[in-house]
Design a protein around this motif. Structure first.
Motif, mmCIF file in Angstrom:
data_model
loop_
_atom_site.group_PDB
_atom_site.id
_atom_site.type_symbol
_atom_site.label_atom_id
_atom_site.label_comp_id
_atom_site.label_asym_id
_atom_site.label_seq_id
_atom_site.Cartn_x
_atom_site.Cartn_y
_atom_site.Cartn_z
ATOM 1 N N VAL A 1 40.139 -50.928 58.297
ATOM 2 C CA VAL A 1 39.680 -51.679 56.799
ATOM 3 C C VAL A 1 39.924 -53.079 56.996
ATOM 4 O O VAL A 1 39.067 -53.864 56.505
ATOM 5 C CB VAL A 1 39.913 -50.728 55.755
ATOM 6 N N TRP B 1 37.362 -56.138 56.801
ATOM 7 C CA TRP B 1 36.916 -56.949 55.477
ATOM 8 C C TRP B 1 37.276 -58.432 55.532
ATOM 9 O O TRP B 1 36.643 -59.284 55.134
ATOM 10 C CB TRP B 1 37.977 -56.468 54.296
ATOM 11 N N ASP C 1 44.035 -42.317 56.149
ATOM 12 C CA ASP C 1 43.710 -43.242 54.809
ATOM 13 C C ASP C 1 43.534 -42.382 53.751
ATOM 14 O O ASP C 1 44.081 -42.589 52.715
ATOM 15 C CB ASP C 1 42.605 -44.036 55.094
ATOM 16 N N TYR D 1 37.879 -45.157 46.626
ATOM 17 C CA TYR D 1 37.243 -46.220 47.287
ATOM 18 C C TYR D 1 35.959 -46.718 46.198
ATOM 19 O O TYR D 1 35.459 -47.560 45.940
ATOM 20 C CB TYR D 1 36.727 -46.370 48.521
ATOM 21 N N ALA E 1 30.609 -48.576 53.651
ATOM 22 C CA ALA E 1 32.107 -48.989 53.693
ATOM 23 C C ALA E 1 32.529 -50.439 53.006
ATOM 24 O O ALA E 1 33.236 -50.831 52.339
ATOM 25 C CB ALA E 1 32.767 -48.843 54.979
ATOM 26 N N THR E 2 31.480 -51.296 53.599
ATOM 27 C CA THR E 2 31.580 -52.816 53.160
ATOM 28 C C THR E 2 31.408 -52.804 51.504
ATOM 29 O O THR E 2 31.949 -53.648 50.822
ATOM 30 C CB THR E 2 30.747 -53.900 53.938
ATOM 31 N N LEU F 1 34.159 -51.596 49.537
ATOM 32 C CA LEU F 1 35.407 -52.769 49.474
ATOM 33 C C LEU F 1 34.706 -54.031 48.783
ATOM 34 O O LEU F 1 35.484 -54.679 48.007
ATOM 35 C CB LEU F 1 35.690 -53.168 50.842
ATOM 36 N N ARG G 1 35.300 -52.826 45.110
ATOM 37 C CA ARG G 1 36.710 -52.754 44.691
ATOM 38 C C ARG G 1 37.273 -53.999 44.531
ATOM 39 O O ARG G 1 38.373 -54.473 43.559
ATOM 40 C CB ARG G 1 37.606 -52.122 45.761
ATOM 41 N N GLU G 2 37.027 -54.989 45.415
ATOM 42 C CA GLU G 2 37.524 -56.236 45.346
ATOM 43 C C GLU G 2 36.776 -57.348 44.295
ATOM 44 O O GLU G 2 37.334 -58.457 44.114
ATOM 45 C CB GLU G 2 37.590 -56.976 46.525
ATOM 46 N N ARG H 1 31.993 -47.813 41.248
ATOM 47 C CA ARG H 1 33.318 -48.026 41.227
ATOM 48 C C ARG H 1 34.129 -46.762 40.841
ATOM 49 O O ARG H 1 33.734 -46.059 40.143
ATOM 50 C CB ARG H 1 33.947 -49.178 40.433
#
Length: 408
Positions: free
Chosen positions: A24, A28, A91, A257, A349-350, A353, A356-357, A408
């Motif tokens: 991951v 990322w 994970d 996630y 998956a991207t 992320l 989340r970010e 989210r």
């Protein structure tokens, strides 16, 4: 919307094995830096072929990632999934021993199966006789081999399956995982990988007429750009662990996630029928399934075919739903090529992320959309902003369409 979100399954684990890196963090970091994983094909000599570049997983050591007995029984495509599955389960932190074997399931996507393994065995047949063909040819090439090997390795005896819908299959597999969780499963391993970088596999892809033959790896795959000329292939993908919201809460993971809020799938009508293509109604139905409106979506991860006609059709769909430049649109797959069965899971998956970010990755190598494409394509650099929901779009050769809504 609240009841839908509360009941939505949670992504508790990610395993990434992609041209942008293994893991991951590596993936990322490469996405944010715009670091491409596309280069000259190294698994065979591509000199005789019009396409010589592809996205390849860097530094993948099969002997370190896969038990030795499985290496000779399975294709490179399955090796990648076994490694990604192991990483995703680690994970997630799930204690598999505490979950009943029949409460765990596996659903993956596949577009081609074990082409490299199959080519090797068929070459032995054609050059010699049937006695030269290994017994594992009967299973290694099969598009369900990865699902089978994951379920055997981790003793997951619940409902298992595979979706063979090319790029769209990755979203459909995740949606099937959601159905299984609603039906009583507690944990589902899903997502997918692909690896069709062998002479047979590349030749099969060339027949579609959709691969780019531009000899510059940074200019060959330019979705939505005026210079779009097709796409480049790639290998790898992502495996995800999905659990019920209740199971995630019991382990103190909250929303993990992120959550799978909505999905829909469709199929294009026959050419010449004058009926609209399926992507718009599929996306709208996915939003409805999530209990959301277009105003709730903060970013769209585009299918980004790289074919001018398909790019225009997707851009028009996005504009019709969200309005002109109504939502940021991105396609990080310019760093990896299209990974077919593994492409949409990697996009998911991207996107998770990104949520989340609070960062929208940019579409590397593309400077601006082609004239007439009225979308807010994120280019040049990542864009920071609070993010709540993402829409992931995927299409597959032959007419498949799929859309997935994440929260989210």
């Amino acid at each position: 919307m609240t009841s839908v979100a509360n009941a939505a399954p949670v992504v508790t684990g990610l395993g990434i094995v992609a041209p942008t890196g293994i893991g991951v963090a590596a993936h990322w970091a490469a996405v944010l830096a715009g670091k491409s994983g596309i280069g000259r094909i190294g698994r065979f000599d591509p000199s005789p072929y019009p396409v010589r570049y592809a996205g390849q997983v860097p530094g993948f050591d099969t002997a370190e990632q896969v038990p030795s007995r499985l290496i000779v029984q399975t294709d490179h495509w399955t090796h990648l999934a076994l490694a990604a599955g192991e990483a995703a389960l680690a994970d997630s932190g799930a204690d598999l021993g505490a979950i009943g074997e029949y409460e765990m399931a596996v659903v993956t996507s596949s577009s081609s199966g074990g082409t490299e393994f199959g080519q090797k065995e068929m070459t032995a047949l054609y050059q010699h006789d049937p006695g030269w063909v290994g017994a594992y040819q009967s299973i290694a090439w099969f598009y369900a081999a990865t699902t089978g090997q994951l379920s055997i390795r981790h003793k997951m005896r619940g409902p298992c399956g595979v979706l063979a819908c090319e790029q769209a299959g990755g979203l459909d597999g995740i949606a099937q995982a959601r159905r299984l969780l609603r039906g009583g499963s507690r944990l589902v391993v899903t997502g997918g990988t692909d690896a069709s970088l062998c002479p047979y596999g590349l030749t099969a892809q060339l027949t579609t007429g959709r691969l780019s033959t531009v000899p510059d790896p940074e200019r060959a795959y330019l979705p939505f750009a005026a210079e779009a000329s097709g796409h480049l292939p790639g290998e790898g993908g992502a495996i995800l662990v999905l659990e019920t919201a209740e199971a995630a809460a019991e382990r103190g993971l909250g929303t993990g996630y992120g959550r799978i809020l909505g999905h829909a799938a469709g199929f294009d009508p026959a050419p010449g029928s004058d009926r609209p293509r399926a992507l718009r109604r599929t996306a709208e139905q996915a939003l409805a399934d999530a209990g959301l409106t277009p105003a709730d979506i903060d970013v769209v991860f585009a299918d980004a075919a790289g074919n001018p006609a398909d790019d225009r059709a997707e851009a028009e769909t996005i504009t019709a739903i969200f309005g002109p430049r109504g939502v940021p649109v991105t396609a990080p797959k310019t760093l990896t090529g299209r990974l077919y069965g593994g492409g949409a899971p990697l996009d998911v998956a991207t996107a998770l992320l990104a949520l989340r970010e609070g960062v929208i990755p940019h579409t590397a190598h593309v400077h601006e959309p082609a004239p007439g494409l009225d979308i807010d394509l994120v280019t040049g650099a990542p864009r920071e902003r609070p993010l709540r929901h993402a829409l992931v779009l995927a299409r597959g050769h032959g007419g498949f369409a799929s859309a997935l809504v994440l929260g989210r």
